[in-house]
Design a protein around this motif. Sequence first.
Motif, PDB file in Angstrom:
ATOM      1  N   ARG A 568       0.839  -1.202   0.000  1.00 27.08           N
ATOM      2  CA  ARG A 568       0.000   0.000   0.000  1.00 27.08           C
ATOM      3  C   ARG A 568       0.874   1.252   0.000  1.00 27.08           C
ATOM      4  N   GLU A 569       1.966   1.208   0.765  1.00 28.50           N
ATOM      5  CA  GLU A 569       2.854   2.363   0.814  1.00 28.50           C
ATOM      6  C   GLU A 569       3.623   2.509  -0.498  1.00 28.50           C
ATOM      7  N   MET A 570       4.048   1.395  -1.063  1.00 32.03           N
ATOM      8  CA  MET A 570       4.782   1.457  -2.321  1.00 32.03           C
ATOM      9  C   MET A 570       3.893   1.959  -3.455  1.00 32.03           C
ATOM     10  N   MET A 571       2.601   1.593  -3.415  1.00 32.31           N
ATOM     11  CA  MET A 571       1.671   2.017  -4.470  1.00 32.31           C
ATOM     12  C   MET A 571       0.975   3.342  -4.130  1.00 32.31           C
ATOM     13  N   ARG A 572       1.269   3.871  -2.921  1.00 30.94           N
ATOM     14  CA  ARG A 572       0.708   5.161  -2.465  1.00 30.94           C
ATOM     15  C   ARG A 572      -0.824   5.166  -2.536  1.00 30.94           C
ATOM     16  N   LEU A 595       4.934  -9.754   1.319  1.00 29.71           N
ATOM     17  CA  LEU A 595       4.251  -8.628   0.682  1.00 29.71           C
ATOM     18  C   LEU A 595       2.881  -8.484   1.332  1.00 29.71           C
ATOM     19  N   VAL A 596       2.641  -7.345   1.975  1.00 27.25           N
ATOM     20  CA  VAL A 596       1.367  -7.110   2.652  1.00 27.25           C
ATOM     21  C   VAL A 596       0.351  -6.602   1.632  1.00 27.25           C
ATOM     22  N   VAL A 597      -0.767  -7.320   1.510  1.00 24.89           N
ATOM     23  CA  VAL A 597      -1.821  -6.955   0.554  1.00 24.89           C
ATOM     24  C   VAL A 597      -3.147  -6.874   1.306  1.00 24.89           C
ATOM     25  N   ASP A 598      -4.146  -6.249   0.675  1.00 20.78           N
ATOM     26  CA  ASP A 598      -5.461  -6.139   1.297  1.00 20.78           C
ATOM     27  C   ASP A 598      -6.267  -7.422   1.155  1.00 20.78           C
ATOM     28  N   GLN A 599      -6.167  -8.055  -0.013  1.00 20.74           N
ATOM     29  CA  GLN A 599      -7.003  -9.235  -0.258  1.00 20.74           C
ATOM     30  C   GLN A 599      -6.326 -10.142  -1.279  1.00 20.74           C
ATOM     31  N   ILE A 600      -6.469 -11.445  -1.055  1.00 23.24           N
ATOM     32  CA  ILE A 600      -5.982 -12.433  -2.022  1.00 23.24           C
ATOM     33  C   ILE A 600      -7.181 -12.893  -2.845  1.00 23.24           C
ATOM     34  N   LEU A 601      -7.133 -12.669  -4.171  1.00 18.87           N
ATOM     35  CA  LEU A 601      -8.278 -12.957  -5.031  1.00 18.87           C
ATOM     36  C   LEU A 601      -8.247 -14.368  -5.611  1.00 18.87           C
ATOM     37  N   GLY A 602      -7.071 -15.004  -5.629  1.00 22.28           N
ATOM     38  CA  GLY A 602      -6.985 -16.371  -6.146  1.00 22.28           C
ATOM     39  C   GLY A 602      -6.042 -16.478  -7.325  1.00 22.28           C
ATOM     40  N   SER A 603      -5.889 -17.706  -7.836  1.00 20.70           N
ATOM     41  CA  SER A 603      -4.967 -17.929  -8.957  1.00 20.70           C
ATOM     42  C   SER A 603      -5.584 -17.426 -10.251  1.00 20.70           C
ATOM     43  N   HIS A 604      -4.700 -17.106 -11.193  1.00 22.07           N
ATOM     44  CA  HIS A 604      -5.163 -16.533 -12.455  1.00 22.07           C
ATOM     45  C   HIS A 604      -4.205 -16.936 -13.563  1.00 22.07           C
ATOM     46  N   GLN A 605      -4.745 -17.364 -14.691  1.00 20.54           N
ATOM     47  CA  GLN A 605      -3.926 -17.686 -15.854  1.00 20.54           C
ATOM     48  C   GLN A 605      -3.419 -16.379 -16.454  1.00 20.54           C
ATOM     49  N   THR A 606      -2.126 -16.114 -16.309  1.00 20.35           N
ATOM     50  CA  THR A 606      -1.584 -14.797 -16.616  1.00 20.35           C
ATOM     51  C   THR A 606      -0.887 -14.807 -17.976  1.00 20.35           C
ATOM     52  N   VAL A 607      -1.443 -14.052 -18.906  1.00 20.51           N
ATOM     53  CA  VAL A 607      -0.815 -13.843 -20.209  1.00 20.51           C
ATOM     54  C   VAL A 607       0.021 -12.577 -20.112  1.00 20.51           C
TER      55      VAL A 607
END
Length: 658
Positions: A568-572, A595-607
């Motif tokens: 959150r701080e890095m992304m301001r 890495l501290v995040v707000d929410q984990i959304l799940g796996s994703h097929q990343t192109v």
Amino acid sequence: MSGSGDPSDIFRQEASELLEQLEQSLLDLGHRPDDRSLVDTAFRALHTIKGSGAMFGFVAVAAFVHDFETAFDRVRGGLAPCTPALVTAALQARDHIRALIESPQDALPARGEELLAALRQAVDGAAPAAVAAAADAEAEWHIRFRLGGEALVNGTNPLLMLDEIRGLGPLDVTALTDAVPPLDEIDPESCYLGWDVRLRSGCDRAKIDEVFIFVSDDAKIEITRVDAEAPAPAAVTTAAEQPAPSLAPVPVAAADRPRGEAEIARVGGSLRVQAERLDALMDRVGELVIAHARLSQLASGGEAGLTTVAEEIGRLVAELRDTTMSIRMLPIGSLFTRFRRLLHDLSRDLGKPVELVTSGEETELDKTMIERLADPLVHLIRNAVDHGLEAPEGRIAAGKPGAGSIRLSARHAGAEVLVTVSDDGRGLDAERIRASAIEKGLISADARLADHEIHQLLFQPGFSTAKEISAISGRGVGMDVVKRTVEQLRGSIEIATRPGRGTDVTLRLPLTLAIIEGLLVRVGEGCYAIPLSAVEECVELPAQEDGRSNGYSLLQIRGALVPFLRLREMMRCATPPDPHQKVVIIAAGDQRVGLVVDQILGSHQTVIKSLSRLHADVKTFSGATILGDGSVALILDVAHLLEIGEEEGRRTRMRQAA
């Protein structure tokens, strides 16, 4: 893989493969000089390059290879031994052939003459006089041949074939015109002539057969030794006996001719495809993956029939993706073989006998990865030989064999490939590296670094422990290039050293650069993807750490302190944080960062989509991907975040110690 249908490009492609075959044969001859099969393999590669070069208009190549072949033929005929001097001269001549093909304007004729003189000296200096005298004995050969009707269409030039026979000795040639039809029936693309040749030469039958290796399938050839008691059989060479394929392109009309079962099996075994077509196919598969993600999102709240169709399409897309990625995979052994020549030259220049040992050559990696790995591995091998391996007398004094060993190995580890360069030399001297880093101002004199952190200093730009600058090393360039290239490939580097026993440098690389599995997370209102291969585990941020709003800290994970970064701080982010934040632990080797995040959304097929040139300086992200709803998610650069986390963790520990 050729990117063009131009005949000259086809020749360059095939010649490159034959030059590789020639180099490997010559290097093997350095260890097994009496192996006649290796001599024959090298000679066949030379002969094929010569004939095809003449067909495609590479006159300078054909002329140089002809003289190269003439000198080397004395070894093939048993008139001279295969000495180390000959192997060295032949390897340098091989490099000149490549220069004549790839950049003829830069290939100096004087250099070619110098190399041919070295070859002749290497051969003539060891030729037994008695055998050489026997070679001068002449015999007379009667050769009668007619080419196939489509020989001219295939690029065969009968005048060049006659010139090649003339190179074997004096001859008389008579044209056979009995099969020439009336003028109004002549097809200008067909060959009606035949030739009757009387050759006076002490050569053997095999050398005459080699003149016809490109046309023997369709031509009618009779070869008779006049002073022999019985005529030699017709020179009909089967496909299984042919030493090397013709490089002439097959005309379209040839596809209509019936083929034997053996020929059909041979053609069906493999297919040459242009690299650009594979890249385009991979791009389309990537777009299909994105479209399927959109379809799945639409079907998630719809009727059951639509959901079933979306799942079926998803299965087909996954199979198509895996198949397409497998087409792009090549065994890494094709890369490992290139370094035999490098070690041969380094061993000669540095006076250090070196043995190359390889394992895991069958391990497959994306073709783009293999192409981009060549330079980093060259730097690592050069450093291992120059800095790692001791001189022969030092090795013997340490109780080691006089010859050093460089091992190249590859293996799969989950969704990654590990490529390791190992040596059995002196190992890394941490104190010497530290002193050199302090001298160059890379670290302060009072800096407290763990051994693995000191080893990473080797990859700093300008770093070198060499006391003298040489052609091999000492300028502080190379290792930083290795790190930069590996990070661009979304990989990481690990170093393990054993004082007095050697060093292992391991490159951890993803299987492919096109499509990966990613973990999708939300930070503020933005979505980000983390390569799943780098994710070790996910935990909830403890309440006492959650209460802190600023700064970096350490987290106790299974008995070890792990630094963590607040994204959150890095992304301001201006929005308030979620009440229960999560920590994604990423790792590479012995480096771990949360890495501290707000929410984990799940796996994703990343192109993976590359960022534009305007974002070249943004190191936090390695690319972007398109989500099912059409929005863009940035892909986090794991190597860069690990570097930041390690630095901040070190600062935190120093503050706590103070």
